[in-house]
Motif scaffolding. Structure first.
Motif, short mmCIF file in Angstrom:
data_model
loop_
_atom_site.label_atom_id
_atom_site.label_comp_id
_atom_site.label_asym_id
_atom_site.label_seq_id
_atom_site.Cartn_x
_atom_site.Cartn_y
_atom_site.Cartn_z
N ARG A 3 7.07 -26.88 -2.11
CA ARG A 3 7.18 -27.30 -0.72
C ARG A 3 6.69 -28.73 -0.50
N VAL A 4 7.49 -29.53 0.20
CA VAL A 4 7.11 -30.91 0.51
C VAL A 4 6.50 -30.95 1.91
N LYS A 5 5.40 -31.66 2.05
CA LYS A 5 4.75 -31.78 3.37
C LYS A 5 5.16 -33.11 4.01
N LEU A 6 5.07 -33.15 5.34
CA LEU A 6 5.47 -34.37 6.05
C LEU A 6 4.33 -34.94 6.89
N THR A 7 4.25 -36.27 6.89
CA THR A 7 3.39 -37.00 7.82
C THR A 7 4.32 -37.67 8.82
N ASP A 8 4.17 -37.37 10.11
CA ASP A 8 5.04 -38.00 11.11
C ASP A 8 4.36 -39.26 11.67
N GLU A 33 0.90 -31.65 22.47
CA GLU A 33 0.66 -30.23 22.18
C GLU A 33 1.78 -29.65 21.30
N LYS A 34 3.02 -30.02 21.62
CA LYS A 34 4.16 -29.53 20.81
C LYS A 34 4.14 -30.13 19.40
N MET A 35 3.78 -31.41 19.30
CA MET A 35 3.68 -32.04 17.97
C MET A 35 2.63 -31.31 17.11
N ASP A 36 1.58 -30.86 17.79
CA ASP A 36 0.48 -30.16 17.11
C ASP A 36 0.91 -28.80 16.56
N GLN A 37 1.98 -28.24 17.14
CA GLN A 37 2.44 -26.91 16.73
C GLN A 37 3.35 -26.94 15.50
N VAL A 38 3.86 -28.11 15.16
CA VAL A 38 4.90 -28.21 14.11
C VAL A 38 4.38 -27.80 12.74
N GLY A 39 3.17 -28.24 12.40
CA GLY A 39 2.63 -27.95 11.07
C GLY A 39 2.79 -29.12 10.10
N PHE A 40 2.70 -30.33 10.64
CA PHE A 40 2.75 -31.52 9.80
C PHE A 40 1.52 -31.58 8.90
N PHE A 41 1.65 -32.26 7.75
CA PHE A 41 0.48 -32.51 6.90
C PHE A 41 -0.52 -33.33 7.70
N SER A 42 0.00 -34.34 8.42
CA SER A 42 -0.84 -35.15 9.29
C SER A 42 0.03 -35.89 10.29
N LEU A 43 -0.61 -36.46 11.31
CA LEU A 43 0.09 -37.29 12.29
C LEU A 43 -0.57 -38.66 12.25
N PRO A 77 -4.33 -32.76 11.20
CA PRO A 77 -5.16 -33.90 10.80
C PRO A 77 -4.64 -35.22 11.39
N MET A 78 -5.56 -36.00 11.92
CA MET A 78 -5.25 -37.27 12.55
C MET A 78 -5.41 -38.36 11.48
N GLN A 79 -4.38 -39.18 11.31
CA GLN A 79 -4.41 -40.18 10.24
C GLN A 79 -4.39 -41.60 10.80
N MET A 80 -5.11 -42.50 10.12
CA MET A 80 -5.05 -43.92 10.52
C MET A 80 -4.71 -44.79 9.31
N THR A 228 7.83 -39.50 7.69
CA THR A 228 9.06 -39.49 8.49
C THR A 228 8.71 -39.79 9.94
N ALA A 229 9.76 -40.02 10.76
CA ALA A 229 9.54 -40.27 12.20
C ALA A 229 10.55 -39.46 12.99
N MET A 230 10.13 -38.94 14.13
CA MET A 230 11.06 -38.21 15.00
C MET A 230 12.31 -39.07 15.23
N SER A 231 13.49 -38.45 15.18
CA SER A 231 14.75 -39.20 15.07
C SER A 231 14.98 -40.31 16.11
N PRO A 232 14.60 -40.14 17.40
CA PRO A 232 14.86 -41.25 18.32
C PRO A 232 14.12 -42.55 17.93
N LEU A 233 13.04 -42.43 17.15
CA LEU A 233 12.31 -43.61 16.70
C LEU A 233 12.38 -43.76 15.17
N SER A 234 13.50 -43.33 14.59
CA SER A 234 13.64 -43.40 13.13
C SER A 234 14.71 -44.42 12.77
N GLY A 235 14.88 -44.63 11.47
CA GLY A 235 15.93 -45.53 10.98
C GLY A 235 15.59 -46.99 11.17
#
Length: 568
Positions: A3-8, A33-43, A77-80, A228-235
């Motif tokens: 399984r690959v984990k994602l940092t958004d 709150e919704k971002m927190d529910q996704v299960g990202f490795f970190s934000l 987890p909050m990342q900087m 990765t980044a949520m699609s409206p702010l990706s690419g």
């Protein structure tokens, strides 16, 4: 492999790359709150340019942003992003400041510190890694990825070994310009995995159009985490789209197991947000630009370059500057282009093109880099350039921060003397960005009181009231507007300066005069320091003589052609 984990990165790098870092906290919190529910490795929520932009442009407290997001997203987890000894600034800070900053960042909500150094000088990372480990936080050691005659996968893998020895918990291959090819992503991850038994994260940008393919090859090489980044702010100059990657890995052994329906719900929110930020959205940074494969200009640097050239009324020189960047980079020993080296190389390239004379104008930061104050350059700096920049000064070979005296207590005294501290973090904000922080911390009323306390400009006669210069943004276009005091025309407010006086070649703010009325100067002497393009530039005397008059106050915004002083 598994399984690959994602940092958004939507709360940090994505809007830094596409929206000049202008997203406000109030537009992050409703979806947190919704971002927190996704299960990202970190934000990724903090660091990079967000600190500077909060106080410089948004009138927001970056520490308050961190606390608010941590409260809204307690489960992820909050990342900087931390620039090693540069923290979140453009220069090296003293060790006491590094310790204090990392400690405060940790207590305010940072769980994962991604720490890197622009030239991959391990000495510039040791202190911040140690400080974060002391706070018992996850440290992700960053490798600044680049391509040059002196960089190789073997070299990067050995750097990963050094990072592991310092106690890093994971390794990040930080490809800030989107240069990594699918094959290189595969080879480099295998090389790092062979040397260290730590999770490996790949961070890239879509600028070159190769990112998604490189990510799939990274999966095959055993990558653990992808940015990765949520699609409206990706690419474009941002990261690959989160939803697209989740969908493309479904049913494979790399399946992220994230909920695509929840992500789609979040996506709708960011679509609306992008409508709000349309005025600061730059189409250049959103498209695939294969020029990056030649010029290696990272996304954040590209949008910055465009705004710098607009500010200097030199956008027609864009292609010329792009072609100059690799030449300057070669001259300076092939530094990877990431803050602050991207700024150092980019600004010097702009100056070389605007003045038409290479290295005629050299910002303080470029001189410091050549002197070794940013660390050891990957390759030798061109001897002729070194001679031109340093004259007879010798470069240093010690760890740059060893030369810096403690800074925190002096910053504390300066803020306390003005009665501006509401919290301990304010001392750090001031220590990192003294000029910008003063304006931010005091508001206009205290600022006026401060001006009264400060000595007047160094001209012996009191200067007349001057037109005030303001940058006004309309539909994403920046305009410089001059405003005269009430009851005066602009012509009356502007002191009558001679046409043959010493002029400024670029837009900037006068920081300080190095001479006063009556001083004798020689042609080529530095007489005034201006801040332009986030860097300090010396303006040189254009003739031998005596300073007859100084026409513009310190702290004033000047535009190309403004006369600063007359020399007779």
């Amino acid at each position: 492999m598994g399984r690959v984990k994602l940092t958004d990165t939507v709360f940090r790098d994505a809007h830094q790359s596409l929206l000049a870092t202008r997203m406000r906290t109030r537009d992050m919190l409703p979806i947190a709150e919704k971002m927190d529910q996704v299960g990202f490795f970190s934000l990724e929520t903090w660091g990079g340019a967000t600190f500077d932009t909060c106080i410089r442009y948004l009138n927001e407290d970056p520490w308050e942003r961190l606390r608010a997001l941590k409260k809204a997203m307690p489960n992820t987890p909050m990342q900087m992003l931390l620039r090693g000894q540069n923290l979140v600034g453009y220069r090296h800070y003293a060790d006491d400041l590094v310790d204090k900053f990392v400690q405060k960042a940790a207590t305010n909500g940072v769980d994962i510190f991604r720490i890197f150094d622009a030239v991959n000088d391990i000495r510039n990372m040791e202190r911040s890694i140690k400080a974060a480990k002391k706070m018992e936080k996850h440290v992700q050691g960053g490798i600044s990825y680049t391509i040059s005659p002196v960089h190789s996968n073997e070299l990067f893998a050995q750097f990963a070994v050094q990072l592991a020895q310092l106690g890093c918990d994971s390794i990040c291959i930080k490809d800030m310009a989107g240069l990594i090819t699918p094959q290189n992503a595969y080879d480099l991850i295998r090389a790092v995995k062979k040397e260290v038994n730590l999770p490996v994260n790949l961070h890239t940008h879509c600028t070159s159009g190769m990112a998604q393919m490189s990510y799939f090859h990274a999966c095959q090489a055993g990558v653990d985490i992808l940015d990765t980044a949520m699609s409206p702010l990706s690419g474009g100059s941002s990261q690959p789209a989160t939803e697209s990657l989740v969908a493309s890995l479904q049913g494979t052994s790399y399946d992220t197991r994230l909920d695509l329906e929840l992500l789609t719900e979040i996506k709708r929110y960011f679509e609306k947000i992008m409508e709000i930020y349309a005025p600061v959205f730059n189409a250049i940074s959103a498209r695939v630009d294969t020029n990056v494969l030649i010029y290696q200009v990272p996304g954040g640097m590209l949008s910055n370059l465009v705004s710098q050239l607009i500010e200097q009324k030199a956008l027609d020189k864009y292609d010329e500057v792009l072609a100059e960047i690799p030449k300057v980079r070669k001259d300076l020993g092939y530094p990877p282009l990431v803050t602050p080296t991207s700024q150092i190389v980019g600004t010097q390239a702009v100056l070389n093109v605007i003045t038409g004379d290479r290295y005629k104008m050299v910002p303080k930061e470029v001189k410091d880099y050549v002197k070794g104050l940013y660390g050891k350059s990957p390759a030798m700096i061109d001897p002729q350039v070194r001679l031109k920049v340093l004259c007879d000064e010798e470069p240093i070979t010690v760890r740059p921060a060893d030369l810096l005296p403690p800074e925190y207590e002096n910053a504390k005294k300066a803020v306390d003397a003005l009665g501006l501290a509401k919290q301990e973090e304010d001392y750090l904000t001031y220590a990192l960005y003294p000029q910008v922080a003063l304006k931010f911390l005091q508001g206009t009323v205290v600022e006026e009181q401060l001006i009264k306390k400060q000595p007047a400009a160094t001209a012996s006669a009191p200067l007349k009231a001057e037109p005030m210069a303001l940058n006004v943004e309309i539909d994403g276009e920046s305009y410089l507007v001059k405003v005269a005091p009430a009851g005066m025309t602009l012509a009356e407010a502007q002191p009558k300066a001679p046409k043959d006086g010493l002029t400024v070649p670029m837009q900037g703010v006068i920081i300080r005069y190095k001479v006063k009325k009556g001083d004798k100067v020689a042609e080529g002497d530095a007489v005034v320091v201006i801040e332009a393009m986030k860097m300090e530039q010396n303006i040189l005397a254009d003739k031998n003589g005596t300073v007859k008059e100084i026409y513009i106050n310190e702290g004033t915004t000047v535009t190309p052609g403004d006369v600063l002083m007359s020399i007779e």
